[in-house]
Design a protein around this motif. Structure first.
Motif, PDB file in Angstrom:
ATOM      1  N   ILE A 167       0.824  -1.123   0.023  1.00  0.00           N
ATOM      2  CA  ILE A 167      -0.020   0.067   0.076  1.00  0.00           C
ATOM      3  C   ILE A 167       0.900   1.382   0.039  1.00  0.00           C
ATOM      4  CG2 ILE A 167      -1.581   1.482   1.326  1.00  0.00           C
ATOM      5  CD1 ILE A 167      -2.995  -1.291   2.331  1.00  0.00           C
ATOM      6  N   LEU A 168       1.830   1.331   0.774  1.00  0.00           N
ATOM      7  CA  LEU A 168       2.720   2.333   1.040  1.00  0.00           C
ATOM      8  C   LEU A 168       3.644   2.596  -0.440  1.00  0.00           C
ATOM      9  CD1 LEU A 168       4.014   4.497   2.686  1.00  0.00           C
ATOM     10  CD2 LEU A 168       5.821   2.899   3.315  1.00  0.00           C
ATOM     11  N   VAL A 169       3.954   1.450  -0.936  1.00  0.00           N
ATOM     12  CA  VAL A 169       4.621   1.728  -2.552  1.00  0.00           C
ATOM     13  C   VAL A 169       3.681   2.089  -3.476  1.00  0.00           C
ATOM     14  CG1 VAL A 169       5.687   0.334  -4.266  1.00  0.00           C
ATOM     15  CG2 VAL A 169       6.345  -0.107  -1.835  1.00  0.00           C
ATOM     16  N   PHE A 170       2.445   1.717  -3.344  1.00  0.00           N
ATOM     17  CA  PHE A 170       1.430   2.066  -4.523  1.00  0.00           C
ATOM     18  C   PHE A 170       1.204   3.719  -4.202  1.00  0.00           C
ATOM     19  CE2 PHE A 170      -3.167   3.121  -5.486  1.00  0.00           C
ATOM     20  CZ  PHE A 170      -2.985   2.877  -6.706  1.00  0.00           C
ATOM     21  N   VAL A 171       0.869   4.146  -2.757  1.00  0.00           N
ATOM     22  CA  VAL A 171       0.667   5.572  -2.497  1.00  0.00           C
ATOM     23  C   VAL A 171       1.855   6.356  -3.034  1.00  0.00           C
ATOM     24  CG1 VAL A 171       0.405   7.220  -0.748  1.00  0.00           C
ATOM     25  CG2 VAL A 171      -0.751   5.147  -0.752  1.00  0.00           C
ATOM     26  N   LEU A 172       3.120   6.000  -2.699  1.00  0.00           N
ATOM     27  CA  LEU A 172       4.383   6.808  -3.156  1.00  0.00           C
ATOM     28  C   LEU A 172       4.446   6.739  -4.766  1.00  0.00           C
ATOM     29  CD1 LEU A 172       6.773   8.079  -2.361  1.00  0.00           C
ATOM     30  CD2 LEU A 172       8.036   5.950  -2.371  1.00  0.00           C
ATOM     31  N   ILE A 180       4.224  10.215  -7.154  1.00  0.00           N
ATOM     32  CA  ILE A 180       5.175  10.459  -8.025  1.00  0.00           C
ATOM     33  C   ILE A 180       4.406  10.765  -9.369  1.00  0.00           C
ATOM     34  CG2 ILE A 180       7.106   9.351  -9.484  1.00  0.00           C
ATOM     35  CD1 ILE A 180       8.035   8.548  -6.595  1.00  0.00           C
ATOM     36  N   ALA A 181       3.655   9.668  -9.672  1.00  0.00           N
ATOM     37  CA  ALA A 181       2.816   9.841 -10.996  1.00  0.00           C
ATOM     38  C   ALA A 181       2.009  10.996 -11.277  1.00  0.00           C
ATOM     39  CB  ALA A 181       1.967   8.662 -11.206  1.00  0.00           C
ATOM     40  N   ILE A 182       1.255  11.501 -10.196  1.00  0.00           N
ATOM     41  CA  ILE A 182       0.580  12.890 -10.240  1.00  0.00           C
ATOM     42  C   ILE A 182       1.408  14.141 -10.608  1.00  0.00           C
ATOM     43  CG2 ILE A 182      -1.571  12.024  -9.212  1.00  0.00           C
ATOM     44  CD1 ILE A 182      -0.694  13.781  -6.855  1.00  0.00           C
ATOM     45  N   GLN A 183       2.780  13.925 -10.155  1.00  0.00           N
ATOM     46  CA  GLN A 183       3.695  15.082 -10.219  1.00  0.00           C
ATOM     47  C   GLN A 183       3.809  15.502 -11.879  1.00  0.00           C
ATOM     48  OE1 GLN A 183       4.337  16.787  -7.482  1.00  0.00           O
ATOM     49  NE2 GLN A 183       3.008  15.108  -6.650  1.00  0.00           N
ATOM     50  N   LEU A 184       3.611  14.514 -12.589  1.00  0.00           N
ATOM     51  CA  LEU A 184       3.786  14.587 -14.188  1.00  0.00           C
ATOM     52  C   LEU A 184       2.768  15.500 -14.623  1.00  0.00           C
ATOM     53  CD1 LEU A 184       4.459  11.107 -15.212  1.00  0.00           C
ATOM     54  CD2 LEU A 184       5.999  12.767 -14.628  1.00  0.00           C
ATOM     55  N   TYR A 185       1.554  15.831 -14.136  1.00  0.00           N
ATOM     56  CA  TYR A 185       0.660  16.553 -14.519  1.00  0.00           C
ATOM     57  C   TYR A 185       0.915  18.001 -13.907  1.00  0.00           C
ATOM     58  CZ  TYR A 185      -3.770  19.282 -14.699  1.00  0.00           C
ATOM     59  OH  TYR A 185      -4.833  20.433 -15.157  1.00  0.00           O
ATOM     60  N   GLN A 186       1.249  19.032 -14.513  1.00  0.00           N
ATOM     61  CA  GLN A 186       1.414  20.350 -14.255  1.00  0.00           C
ATOM     62  C   GLN A 186       0.767  21.242 -15.296  1.00  0.00           C
ATOM     63  OE1 GLN A 186       3.651  21.276 -11.693  1.00  0.00           O
ATOM     64  NE2 GLN A 186       4.022  19.242 -11.164  1.00  0.00           N
ATOM     65  N   PRO A 187      -0.234  21.874 -14.434  1.00  0.00           N
ATOM     66  CA  PRO A 187      -1.007  22.967 -15.293  1.00  0.00           C
ATOM     67  C   PRO A 187      -0.065  24.197 -15.569  1.00  0.00           C
ATOM     68  CG  PRO A 187      -2.089  22.476 -13.248  1.00  0.00           C
ATOM     69  CD  PRO A 187      -0.693  21.706 -13.299  1.00  0.00           C
ATOM     70  N   ALA A 188      -0.361  24.927 -16.622  1.00  0.00           N
ATOM     71  CA  ALA A 188       0.336  25.928 -16.953  1.00  0.00           C
ATOM     72  C   ALA A 188       0.463  27.155 -15.845  1.00  0.00           C
ATOM     73  CB  ALA A 188      -0.376  26.718 -18.141  1.00  0.00           C
ATOM     74  N   PHE A 189       1.548  27.720 -15.735  1.00  0.00           N
ATOM     75  CA  PHE A 189       1.677  28.759 -14.647  1.00  0.00           C
ATOM     76  C   PHE A 189       1.034  29.892 -14.980  1.00  0.00           C
ATOM     77  CE2 PHE A 189       5.524  26.219 -13.838  1.00  0.00           C
ATOM     78  CZ  PHE A 189       5.481  26.224 -12.397  1.00  0.00           C
ATOM     79  N   ASN A 190       0.597  30.703 -13.952  1.00  0.00           N
ATOM     80  CA  ASN A 190      -0.162  32.003 -14.222  1.00  0.00           C
ATOM     81  C   ASN A 190       0.894  33.005 -14.139  1.00  0.00           C
ATOM     82  OD1 ASN A 190      -2.447  33.715 -14.310  1.00  0.00           O
ATOM     83  ND2 ASN A 190      -2.219  34.154 -12.219  1.00  0.00           N
ATOM     84  N   ILE A 191       1.732  33.323 -15.146  1.00  0.00           N
ATOM     85  CA  ILE A 191       2.719  34.066 -15.194  1.00  0.00           C
ATOM     86  C   ILE A 191       2.698  34.814 -16.437  1.00  0.00           C
ATOM     87  CG2 ILE A 191       5.327  34.605 -14.904  1.00  0.00           C
ATOM     88  CD1 ILE A 191       5.419  32.298 -13.036  1.00  0.00           C
ATOM     89  N   ASP A 192       2.421  36.271 -16.645  1.00  0.00           N
ATOM     90  CA  ASP A 192       2.368  37.127 -17.488  1.00  0.00           C
ATOM     91  C   ASP A 192       3.799  37.556 -17.775  1.00  0.00           C
ATOM     92  OD1 ASP A 192       1.747  38.790 -19.685  1.00  0.00           O
ATOM     93  OD2 ASP A 192       0.195  39.741 -18.763  1.00  0.00           O
ATOM     94  N   LYS A 193       4.403  37.481 -19.076  1.00  0.00           N
ATOM     95  CA  LYS A 193       5.406  38.227 -19.210  1.00  0.00           C
ATOM     96  C   LYS A 193       5.588  39.490 -19.652  1.00  0.00           C
ATOM     97  CE  LYS A 193       7.790  33.903 -18.903  1.00  0.00           C
ATOM     98  NZ  LYS A 193       7.828  33.472 -17.556  1.00  0.00           N
ATOM     99  N   GLY A 194       4.543  40.218 -18.816  1.00  0.00           N
ATOM    100  CA  GLY A 194       4.613  41.702 -19.233  1.00  0.00           C
ATOM    101  C   GLY A 194       3.614  42.047 -20.577  1.00  0.00           C
ATOM    102  N   LYS A 195       2.955  41.157 -20.869  1.00  0.00           N
ATOM    103  CA  LYS A 195       2.007  41.547 -22.179  1.00  0.00           C
ATOM    104  C   LYS A 195       0.722  42.404 -21.788  1.00  0.00           C
ATOM    105  CE  LYS A 195       2.583  36.761 -23.269  1.00  0.00           C
ATOM    106  NZ  LYS A 195       2.055  35.487 -23.132  1.00  0.00           N
ATOM    107  N   ALA A 196       0.251  42.403 -20.563  1.00  0.00           N
ATOM    108  CA  ALA A 196      -0.742  42.991 -20.207  1.00  0.00           C
ATOM    109  C   ALA A 196      -0.444  44.300 -19.262  1.00  0.00           C
ATOM    110  CB  ALA A 196      -1.729  42.245 -19.655  1.00  0.00           C
ATOM    111  N   TYR A 224       4.207  24.034  -6.310  1.00  0.00           N
ATOM    112  CA  TYR A 224       4.815  23.249  -7.474  1.00  0.00           C
ATOM    113  C   TYR A 224       4.583  21.725  -7.362  1.00  0.00           C
ATOM    114  CZ  TYR A 224       7.317  27.372  -8.725  1.00  0.00           C
ATOM    115  OH  TYR A 224       7.442  28.793  -9.220  1.00  0.00           O
ATOM    116  N   ILE A 225       3.945  21.200  -6.136  1.00  0.00           N
ATOM    117  CA  ILE A 225       3.793  20.059  -5.752  1.00  0.00           C
ATOM    118  C   ILE A 225       2.417  19.611  -5.712  1.00  0.00           C
ATOM    119  CG2 ILE A 225       4.007  18.340  -4.043  1.00  0.00           C
ATOM    120  CD1 ILE A 225       6.263  19.936  -2.865  1.00  0.00           C
ATOM    121  N   GLN A 226       2.156  18.427  -6.505  1.00  0.00           N
ATOM    122  CA  GLN A 226       0.450  18.192  -6.787  1.00  0.00           C
ATOM    123  C   GLN A 226       0.297  17.312  -5.449  1.00  0.00           C
ATOM    124  OE1 GLN A 226      -1.328  19.010  -8.537  1.00  0.00           O
ATOM    125  NE2 GLN A 226      -0.564  18.760 -10.905  1.00  0.00           N
ATOM    126  N   PRO A 227      -1.032  17.456  -5.112  1.00  0.00           N
ATOM    127  CA  PRO A 227      -2.052  17.860  -5.588  1.00  0.00           C
ATOM    128  C   PRO A 227      -2.506  19.514  -5.221  1.00  0.00           C
ATOM    129  CG  PRO A 227      -2.743  16.973  -3.633  1.00  0.00           C
ATOM    130  CD  PRO A 227      -1.375  16.644  -4.016  1.00  0.00           C
TER     131      PRO A 227
END
Length: 153
Positions: A8-13, A17-33, A71-74
């Protein structure tokens, strides 16, 4: 029993680790607006600008200042969802695109939510202490907001 617990511990770990692969786009505007930004539209005193940036901008603009745990899921997915919802209601980075009528409505709404301590959210100020507004800071912000909404009357 130990073997089941270990699996169970190995599965949870592995899952963590697997959900860390999903990374939504950052909310950082590089000066456009930048020119559309709330703090640039008004002649805003530095103190008021700092209060808005510290208490509102992480969620209600295109310029989030992420903490290490964002930076860490969830947590990452929760933060990005919260930011998306907040920007749907009010995006300070897009202020100039709002009609005068909407700007007045938002100015009054911001003032009311600050006075009633609905904003910034307590769940946010728990982790971001500098975002918590004192009575004096609330007074400074609400007086400034009141003056701005008078311009449209």
């Amino acid at each position: 029993m130990k073997q089941i617990l270990k699996r169970i511990l190995v599965f949870v770990l592995f899952l963590f680790i697997a959900i860390q692969l999903y990374q939504p786009a950052f909310n950082i505007d590089k000066g456009k607006a930048v020119t559309k930004d709330f703090t640039r539209v008004y002649n805003m005193p530095a103190e008021v600008q700092t209060l808005f940036r510290n208490s509102c901008y992480d969620c209600h603009s295109n310029t989030t200042d992420y903490a290490w745990y964002d930076y860490i899921q969830p947590a990452r997915a929760l933060v990005e969802n919260h930011i998306k919802d907040a920007k749907d209601d009010l995006n300070f980075s897009e202020w100039e695109t709002y009609s005068n009528r909407k700007q007045v409505r938002l100015l009054n709404s911001i003032k009311e939510q600050i006075v009633n301590r609905q904003m910034p959210l307590s769940s946010y100020t728990l982790m971001h202490r500098k975002a918590k507004l004192s009575d004096g800071e609330i007074k400074i912000m609400t007086e400034w907001l009141k003056e701005q909404s008078k311009v449209y009357e």
